[in-house]
Design a protein around this motif. Sequence first.
Motif, short mmCIF file in Angstrom:
data_model
loop_
_atom_site.label_atom_id
_atom_site.label_comp_id
_atom_site.label_asym_id
_atom_site.label_seq_id
_atom_site.Cartn_x
_atom_site.Cartn_y
_atom_site.Cartn_z
N THR A 78 0.91 -1.16 0.04
CA THR A 78 0.11 0.07 0.08
C THR A 78 0.62 1.18 0.12
N ASN A 79 1.75 1.32 1.01
CA ASN A 79 2.84 2.50 1.07
C ASN A 79 3.77 2.42 -0.42
N VAL A 80 4.25 1.47 -0.65
CA VAL A 80 4.93 1.48 -1.89
C VAL A 80 4.39 1.80 -3.00
N PHE A 81 3.00 1.34 -3.12
CA PHE A 81 2.25 1.62 -4.59
C PHE A 81 1.93 3.22 -4.38
N ALA A 82 1.60 3.56 -3.06
CA ALA A 82 1.25 5.10 -3.21
C ALA A 82 2.40 5.94 -3.54
N ASP A 83 3.73 5.42 -3.09
CA ASP A 83 4.87 6.46 -3.59
C ASP A 83 5.02 6.25 -4.98
N LEU A 84 4.99 5.03 -5.35
CA LEU A 84 5.17 5.00 -6.92
C LEU A 84 4.13 5.40 -7.90
N LYS A 85 2.90 5.48 -7.29
CA LYS A 85 1.93 6.28 -8.02
C LYS A 85 1.93 7.66 -8.06
N LYS A 86 2.39 8.25 -6.90
CA LYS A 86 2.75 9.65 -7.13
C LYS A 86 4.00 9.91 -8.04
N ASP A 87 4.99 9.18 -7.92
CA ASP A 87 6.09 9.30 -8.95
C ASP A 87 5.75 9.09 -10.23
N LEU A 88 4.92 8.20 -10.64
CA LEU A 88 4.60 8.00 -11.94
C LEU A 88 3.56 9.09 -12.57
N GLU A 89 2.64 9.45 -11.62
CA GLU A 89 1.92 10.64 -12.10
C GLU A 89 2.67 11.93 -12.33
N THR A 90 3.54 12.07 -11.48
CA THR A 90 4.52 13.29 -11.36
C THR A 90 4.97 13.26 -12.89
N LYS A 91 5.74 12.21 -12.93
CA LYS A 91 6.49 12.05 -14.37
C LYS A 91 5.60 12.18 -15.59
N ILE A 92 4.50 11.43 -15.56
CA ILE A 92 3.43 11.70 -16.65
C ILE A 92 3.14 13.04 -16.83
N ALA A 93 2.85 13.89 -15.64
CA ALA A 93 2.74 15.44 -15.65
C ALA A 93 3.66 16.31 -16.50
N ARG A 94 4.96 15.73 -16.06
CA ARG A 94 6.02 16.48 -16.65
C ARG A 94 6.21 16.26 -18.15
N TYR A 95 5.85 15.03 -18.40
CA TYR A 95 6.04 14.49 -20.14
C TYR A 95 5.14 15.32 -20.67
N ASN A 96 3.86 15.37 -20.15
CA ASN A 96 2.74 16.07 -20.71
C ASN A 96 3.04 17.54 -21.02
N SER A 97 3.67 18.10 -19.89
CA SER A 97 4.16 19.51 -20.00
C SER A 97 5.23 19.76 -21.16
N GLU A 98 6.22 19.04 -21.19
CA GLU A 98 7.27 19.03 -21.93
C GLU A 98 6.76 18.84 -23.54
N ILE A 99 5.93 17.63 -23.76
CA ILE A 99 5.33 17.47 -25.10
C ILE A 99 4.51 18.76 -25.68
N ALA A 100 3.77 19.36 -24.45
CA ALA A 100 2.74 20.69 -24.91
C ALA A 100 3.85 21.71 -25.10
N GLY A 101 4.97 21.62 -24.48
CA GLY A 101 6.01 22.82 -24.75
C GLY A 101 6.70 22.75 -26.03
N ILE A 102 6.97 21.26 -26.51
CA ILE A 102 7.41 21.14 -27.72
C ILE A 102 6.58 21.46 -28.87
N GLU A 103 5.21 20.91 -28.69
CA GLU A 103 4.25 21.40 -29.58
C GLU A 103 4.05 22.86 -29.84
#
Length: 579
Positions: A267-292
């Motif tokens: 439960t704790n490991v998944f919560a940390d990992l989910k937060k990390d993945l969502e942060t990465k996805i948000a960053r990737y979305n931001s970078e892709i939008a910036g590139i576009e």
Amino acid sequence: MTNVIIKNKELKRTLKEVSELLKDVESFFAGMGHTDIEKKIRDMAKQMAEPFYIIVAGEYNSGKSSFVNALLGKKILRVGPTPTTHSVVLLTHGDSFSQEQLQEHMSRVTYPLDALKEITLVDTPGTNSIFVEHETIIENFIHRAELVIFITSSDRPLTESERRFIQLLKGKWGRKVIIVLNKIDLKTEEELNEIIPFIEKNCYKLLGFDPKVIALSSLMATTAKANQDQELLRKSNVGEIEDFIFEKMDFDIKMELKSLSPLRFLTNVFADLKKDLETKIARYNSEIAGIERLEARLKSKREDMQDYSKKYKLEIESAFSRLKERLDTFLGYHMTTRALMASVFSREKIGDKFKKEMSSLSNPLHDLDRVIDDAVDYITRNNRALWEIALDYKKVEQGTGDVESLGEHSFEDRKNELQFALKEHSREYREFDLVNEADRIRAVAQGGLVNFLAMEGAAVAAIAGFGYLLTFFLPAAIIMVGAMALAGIGFTVIPHKRKVYRTEISKRIDNLSDRCSNFTISELNKAIDRVIEDIENTVACFRDVRWSEREICMKHLAELNRLSDRVRGLLGKSSTELK
């Protein structure tokens, strides 16, 4: 535990599901490359088939080893005022006492105690040991705890370092914790009545849970068991902890805690990992939008630069237009009947004058160098600015370089290449083949002058001697009119030659102007397209990498959510009290 038959069918099914879940989670983290968590999961999966793990933790000199000895009724583990436990010690059931080293920082001790058939007691180094590696050893093993008995000493109960460690146990690892207040033989009953509420109150206030606190004197318990002193054994209160571990916590409860232990961890490991993945996805979305946005900006910038470069086309056409004006002025001044007649007696002929004037610094075509330099500077300046923007994206991508990856030399090289191409190609327009053109003007002028002289000579002859003979055939008035007409026609010869030459050279200059301006604009547009395409390829590569990484993260997040749902489903089967 492998030899124990689990009669509770629901619990048996739950343990099996947890084991299957751990295998899937292990594969999941292996695929992500998280080898440290993968190893922890593998340890927990293996532990599902082993006896119930009770980890004894606490600061050094709090009495951890003494507590274990008190439960066993024999001094199995070494005790002392300084850190004595330097590794994790697993105490398991065996036909006799034995010791073996399992791996670095982990050993096993067997002892013929029936209670150890269902549990494994784990002694750990002190949480506040002066040896730095002790803390790492504990943290690398604590995930395997299915129940933590935390030992605190009555002479310094619930210190700041103990509070931090319990917070780690409850927060990050989600372990079930029993607090044992050791060394009660050092305090009076009144003092203990203050210490126990102090621990309970601060655990609730600072850590957010109501702890079970059991008071104990490991020294009295060990002595009592060795001397079979029942009164001293009662005073030691070891019976309460034994009753809790071996009686109140029956087999089903231990097995349910065994299933809960990895679920809480996940439960704790998944919560940390989910937060990390969502942060990465948000960053990737931001970078892709910036590139576009950058790509849209590049498209707009390409159009702006190409529109602006048309200014240089107009300047080139203007230079050629001034050349035509210059030629008109030259022809109007030097290619006249009077000027050509005067040049017959002059050393400087019209061809020489043409070469002299058209090769002077005031030649409008010399402006082509300035136009080309301005155009190349504009292109280079804007290209450098665009690259600096693009390189901000390249820096984010590992191993794609920095500002020096393109480098000043590359900018200068491209600038020099463009300047050389434009100036080299425009040389034929700037020089305008002055020698041939001077010869042509000389030929036109000479031809016109010869024709003029011939016509005038004929007119004079008609009026003079030849006209005398004609009087026998024609009236004198007609002969005079014809002679004057002939003379008049002679005076139109040079202007006509000048007009024809002006029309012909004007067309040639217009053709040169179109070729020069079109070539220059074509080369400028090629330079613009080249750098824009280079930048687009650079950021497109980065964008593709980010798309790929985002897809991987989204795939991991989807799988993580499926695994989290399974964890929540299994947690829902556990009793509220144990959670």
